[in-house]
Write an enzyme that holds these catalytic residues in place. Sequence first.
Site, short mmCIF file in Angstrom:
data_model
loop_
_atom_site.label_atom_id
_atom_site.label_comp_id
_atom_site.label_asym_id
_atom_site.label_seq_id
_atom_site.Cartn_x
_atom_site.Cartn_y
_atom_site.Cartn_z
N TYR A 141 0.82 -1.21 0.00
CA TYR A 141 0.00 0.00 0.00
C TYR A 141 0.85 1.27 0.00
O TYR A 141 0.61 2.19 -0.79
CB TYR A 141 -0.91 -0.02 1.23
CG TYR A 141 -1.74 1.21 1.46
CD1 TYR A 141 -2.89 1.44 0.72
CD2 TYR A 141 -1.40 2.14 2.45
CE1 TYR A 141 -3.67 2.57 0.95
CE2 TYR A 141 -2.17 3.26 2.69
CZ TYR A 141 -3.30 3.48 1.94
OH TYR A 141 -4.07 4.60 2.16
N LYS B 224 0.91 4.90 -2.46
CA LYS B 224 0.62 6.25 -1.99
C LYS B 224 1.80 7.19 -2.20
O LYS B 224 1.62 8.38 -2.47
CB LYS B 224 0.21 6.21 -0.52
CG LYS B 224 -1.17 5.57 -0.30
CD LYS B 224 -2.24 6.33 -1.07
CE LYS B 224 -3.63 5.76 -0.87
NZ LYS B 224 -4.68 6.55 -1.56
#
Length: 227
Positions: free
Chosen positions: A130, A134
């Site tokens: 993740y 980002k």
Amino acid sequence: MVLHYLGDEATTSEVHSLKGEIEQSSQAKVVVVSGDIAEPATSAKIVEAAVNAFGRIDVLVSNAGICPFAEFLTMPHATWELTRQVNLDGSFYVTQAVANQMKSQTPQGGSIIGISSISALVGGELQCHYTPTKAGILSLMQSCAVALGKYNIRANAILPGTIATDINKEDLSDIAKREYMIKRTALGRLGTPDDIAGPVVFLASDLAKYVTGASLLVDGGLFVNLQ
């Protein structure tokens, strides 16, 4: 306003409920578009719907994201692929599609806002898939600011801290972890979606007309609270 959603059963009722709330409270016209943001065709469909309904696009908020927590060493490659496709590929596709529209319209220009995360700046044991996405969104907005400035298109990133949403609902159901996350903030509370709305409106508006390539950390003081 155009609201994009995946189109699954869970989100369909939610987005139509939101559509009704917005139309009732602001009298604004709202168009909903479904589709997997990981597919380039979805971004093209979003742009087409917006131009057909409103004639132009002035603001994009690229917000779609998933975070299926997983151990790094045993993480299935499919989890990595899906997270990257939704979070980073999807952001690229919709940003590119909307930027082309903003370049071609008269008057030229607009504001693009990528929702990154505090995770772009720090690591997470169960977020090895993740956090890179980002960080990628943050970098994408910075580079787009350079690439698109000549078309009067601004590109900025918002980096939320721990915001209580569906993406972390299960994780925050652990009371001990929830209290730990609250205590880590300087303001002594978790964020809510409304805490992100104000910064989005600012970056979308002419109040930020000389702001591009910026990153705005919206985390209740989580990042600086090291002591």
